[in-house]
Design a protein around this motif. Structure first.
Motif, PDB file in Angstrom:
ATOM      1  N   ALA A 259       6.156   9.663 129.741  1.00 54.76           N
ATOM      2  CA  ALA A 259       6.528   9.939 131.007  1.00 54.76           C
ATOM      3  C   ALA A 259       6.707   9.114 132.108  1.00 54.76           C
ATOM      4  N   HIS A 260       6.264   7.928 131.822  1.00 57.35           N
ATOM      5  CA  HIS A 260       5.977   6.794 132.709  1.00 57.35           C
ATOM      6  C   HIS A 260       6.837   5.614 132.397  1.00 57.35           C
ATOM      7  N   ASN A 261       7.358   5.365 131.154  1.00 60.32           N
ATOM      8  CA  ASN A 261       8.173   4.149 130.560  1.00 60.32           C
ATOM      9  C   ASN A 261       9.245   4.595 129.945  1.00 60.32           C
ATOM     10  N   GLN A 262      10.493   4.232 130.605  1.00 57.75           N
ATOM     11  CA  GLN A 262      11.637   4.686 130.011  1.00 57.75           C
ATOM     12  C   GLN A 262      12.105   3.526 128.660  1.00 57.75           C
ATOM     13  N   LEU A 263      11.877   2.460 128.823  1.00 54.42           N
ATOM     14  CA  LEU A 263      12.549   1.447 127.860  1.00 54.42           C
ATOM     15  C   LEU A 263      11.511   0.505 127.517  1.00 54.42           C
ATOM     16  N   CYS A 264      11.485  -0.125 126.293  1.00 57.80           N
ATOM     17  CA  CYS A 264      10.584  -1.315 126.276  1.00 57.80           C
ATOM     18  C   CYS A 264      11.358  -2.353 125.130  1.00 57.80           C
ATOM     19  N   THR A 265      11.010  -3.685 125.223  1.00 54.68           N
ATOM     20  CA  THR A 265      11.622  -4.589 124.095  1.00 54.68           C
ATOM     21  C   THR A 265      10.106  -4.882 123.401  1.00 54.68           C
ATOM     22  N   LEU A 266      10.407  -5.637 122.258  1.00 56.16           N
ATOM     23  CA  LEU A 266       9.145  -5.895 121.318  1.00 56.16           C
ATOM     24  C   LEU A 266       9.108  -7.250 121.021  1.00 56.16           C
ATOM     25  N   LYS A 267       7.869  -7.920 120.635  1.00 55.65           N
ATOM     26  CA  LYS A 267       7.733  -9.300 120.014  1.00 55.65           C
ATOM     27  C   LYS A 267       6.738  -9.088 118.825  1.00 55.65           C
ATOM     28  N   GLN A 268       6.985 -10.193 118.074  1.00 54.33           N
ATOM     29  CA  GLN A 268       6.019 -10.110 116.803  1.00 54.33           C
ATOM     30  C   GLN A 268       4.881 -11.211 117.498  1.00 54.33           C
ATOM     31  N   THR A 269       3.493 -10.600 117.016  1.00 46.11           N
ATOM     32  CA  THR A 269       2.421 -11.433 117.123  1.00 46.11           C
ATOM     33  C   THR A 269       1.487 -11.350 116.040  1.00 46.11           C
ATOM     34  N   GLU A 270       0.318 -12.191 116.013  1.00 46.19           N
ATOM     35  CA  GLU A 270      -0.453 -12.090 115.085  1.00 46.19           C
ATOM     36  C   GLU A 270      -0.925 -10.825 114.457  1.00 46.19           C
ATOM     37  N   LYS A 271      -0.888  -9.816 115.318  1.00 47.01           N
ATOM     38  CA  LYS A 271      -1.669  -8.663 114.898  1.00 47.01           C
ATOM     39  C   LYS A 271      -0.312  -7.578 114.598  1.00 47.01           C
ATOM     40  N   GLY A 272       0.875  -8.248 114.293  1.00 49.82           N
ATOM     41  CA  GLY A 272       2.148  -7.307 114.293  1.00 49.82           C
ATOM     42  C   GLY A 272       2.984  -7.254 115.274  1.00 49.82           C
ATOM     43  N   VAL A 273       3.980  -6.193 115.156  1.00 50.88           N
ATOM     44  CA  VAL A 273       4.905  -6.023 116.220  1.00 50.88           C
ATOM     45  C   VAL A 273       4.069  -5.302 117.402  1.00 50.88           C
ATOM     46  N   ARG A 274       4.239  -5.682 118.712  1.00 50.41           N
ATOM     47  CA  ARG A 274       3.584  -5.468 119.855  1.00 50.41           C
ATOM     48  C   ARG A 274       4.455  -5.259 120.833  1.00 50.41           C
ATOM     49  N   LEU A 275       4.088  -4.735 122.093  1.00 55.96           N
ATOM     50  CA  LEU A 275       5.106  -4.350 123.241  1.00 55.96           C
ATOM     51  C   LEU A 275       5.287  -5.972 123.766  1.00 55.96           C
ATOM     52  N   ASP A 276       6.619  -5.948 124.155  1.00 54.02           N
ATOM     53  CA  ASP A 276       6.983  -7.329 124.912  1.00 54.02           C
ATOM     54  C   ASP A 276       6.931  -7.063 126.311  1.00 54.02           C
ATOM     55  N   GLU A 277       8.039  -6.400 126.717  1.00 52.27           N
ATOM     56  CA  GLU A 277       8.130  -5.930 128.361  1.00 52.27           C
ATOM     57  C   GLU A 277       8.634  -4.477 128.396  1.00 52.27           C
ATOM     58  N   ILE A 278       8.085  -3.799 129.547  1.00 52.84           N
ATOM     59  CA  ILE A 278       8.489  -2.504 129.829  1.00 52.84           C
ATOM     60  C   ILE A 278       9.702  -2.758 130.920  1.00 52.84           C
ATOM     61  N   HIS A 279      10.907  -1.844 130.681  1.00 53.02           N
ATOM     62  CA  HIS A 279      12.040  -1.865 131.361  1.00 53.02           C
ATOM     63  C   HIS A 279      12.351  -0.631 131.929  1.00 53.02           C
ATOM     64  N   THR A 280      13.178  -0.415 132.979  1.00 53.73           N
ATOM     65  CA  THR A 280      13.687   0.673 133.531  1.00 53.73           C
ATOM     66  C   THR A 280      15.285   0.495 132.814  1.00 53.73           C
ATOM     67  N   PHE A 281      15.892   1.810 132.751  1.00 56.27           N
ATOM     68  CA  PHE A 281      17.157   1.885 132.345  1.00 56.27           C
ATOM     69  C   PHE A 281      18.235   0.723 133.060  1.00 56.27           C
ATOM     70  N   ASP A 282      17.989   0.896 134.399  1.00 58.48           N
ATOM     71  CA  ASP A 282      18.982  -0.019 135.471  1.00 58.48           C
ATOM     72  C   ASP A 282      18.473  -1.527 135.173  1.00 58.48           C
ATOM     73  N   GLU A 283      17.345  -1.888 134.954  1.00 60.60           N
ATOM     74  CA  GLU A 283      16.814  -3.294 134.897  1.00 60.60           C
ATOM     75  C   GLU A 283      17.813  -3.868 133.622  1.00 60.60           C
ATOM     76  N   ILE A 284      17.762  -2.959 132.408  1.00 63.21           N
ATOM     77  CA  ILE A 284      18.469  -3.452 131.212  1.00 63.21           C
ATOM     78  C   ILE A 284      20.098  -3.581 131.277  1.00 63.21           C
ATOM     79  N   PHE A 285      20.524  -2.395 131.842  1.00 65.24           N
ATOM     80  CA  PHE A 285      21.801  -2.309 131.559  1.00 65.24           C
ATOM     81  C   PHE A 285      22.746  -2.384 132.972  1.00 65.24           C
ATOM     82  N   SER A 286      22.219  -2.100 134.065  1.00 67.32           N
ATOM     83  CA  SER A 286      23.121  -1.964 135.315  1.00 67.32           C
ATOM     84  C   SER A 286      23.922  -3.020 135.485  1.00 67.32           C
ATOM     85  N   LEU A 287      23.310  -4.231 135.533  1.00 62.29           N
ATOM     86  CA  LEU A 287      23.891  -5.633 135.907  1.00 62.29           C
ATOM     87  C   LEU A 287      24.979  -6.288 134.612  1.00 62.29           C
ATOM     88  N   GLN A 288      24.883  -5.470 133.598  1.00 62.94           N
ATOM     89  CA  GLN A 288      25.844  -6.201 132.516  1.00 62.94           C
ATOM     90  C   GLN A 288      27.247  -5.762 132.410  1.00 62.94           C
TER      91      GLN A 288
END
Length: 288
Positions: A259-288
């Motif tokens: 309900a509070h997070n639309q999108l995210c990207t991921l990163k590989q860490t020592e503990k496995g795959v984890r959250l990289d960054e939270i994004h809104t739809f417009d942040e990722i796609f509106s300017l491309q």
């Protein structure tokens, strides 16, 4: 092609059920519970405008169920599918296709409505084809005792009776590069049999509509599996494989139920795959 996030409504679900065996002290860090131990849940759909096709992925719960039914899920907020479509200049009658990740009521309930004359059920998207797959349809219409309360007859059989039901043709065991609707599909079986996870190439990125494979950001760690899943050990395998692929291919994850997070990207860490960054739809796609 243009994509639009569509907010079909918010509701609540029991936090313990959403995180299975994970202790509340851990899952409540990302998904805080209210006094009833319920957490915020979204029904976030995705609209794909592609030429003369307007494809809606999932539809939320709809509004035809009884007040008693909704009292278990405590709807909240002002979102609804008609208002969200209108923001982008569309009406439900414009929808040509409705793709359903699976047939639990919170994903397909909005497909069918009780008509204005109060005489029966009818399609809520009168000009659309409804898409599922043959194996999942059989699973849903002949339900096991565990899932029976999630597969509601009034959501399913009117799709078939109105002649608008269609089945995605599978090619291979797990992934088809391009379905009849123009996007790739990952078939997964841990949550329910033959759930379909769309992969959509858009503006140089691959957007993955997560459905119930990973419902919220809080479910990213592999052991964080819902109590609702019919085959939780299989979910572990499916999540692990998907997350490694997602990091390698720099997928953008689109959350249906967070309900509070639309999108995210991921990163590989020592503990496995984890959250990289939270994004809104417009942040990722509106300017491309």
């Amino acid at each position: 092609m243009t994509l639009y996030p569509i907010e079909a409504g918010n509701f609540k679900l029991d936090g313990g059920a959403m995180f299975g065996v994970v202790p509340k002290g851990l899952w409540s860090r990302t998904n805080p519970a209210d006094e009833n131990n319920q957490i915020d849940i979204a029904a976030r759909c995705l609209l794909i405008e592609d030429g003369d096709r307007l494809i809606l992925i999932d539809t939320g719960t709809g509004n035809k169920q009884s007040a008693k039914f909704f009292s278990y899920y405590n709807p909240w907020g002002d979102h609804n599918i008609d208002a969200s479509l209108k923001v982008h200049g569309f009406h439900r009658d414009d929808i040509t296709d409705v793709f359903l990740t699976h047939l639990h009521f919170d994903h397909c309930g909005g497909c069918i409505q009780w008509n204005n004359d109060r005489t029966g059920y009818e399609p809520a998207f009168k000009n659309a084809r409804f898409w599922t797959n043959q194996d999942h349809w059989q699973w849903a219409t002949e339900p096991n005792a565990r899932e029976k309360a999630s597969f509601l007859k009034e959501n399913l059989f009117p799709m078939q009776e109105c002649g608008q039901l269609n089945f995605i043709e599978r090619n291979g065991e797990a992934f088809k590069e391009k379905s009849e609707l123009g996007f790739g599909i990952l078939f997964v079986d841990g949550h329910t049999d033959k759930q379909m996870i769309p992969h959509i190439k858009y503006k140089g990125k691959t957007l993955v509509y997560m459905g119930d494979l990973i419902p919220t950001v809080g479910h990213l760690p592999v052991p964080y599996v819902m109590g609702y899943d019919t085959r939780p050990l299989l979910t572990l395998e499916e999540k692990s494989a998907f997350l490694n692929e997602a990091v390698s291919n720099e997928y953008v994850l689109f959350f249906e139920h967070d309900a509070h997070n639309q999108l995210c990207t991921l990163k590989q860490t020592e503990k496995g795959v984890r959250l990289d960054e939270i994004h809104t739809f417009d942040e990722i796609f509106s300017l491309q």
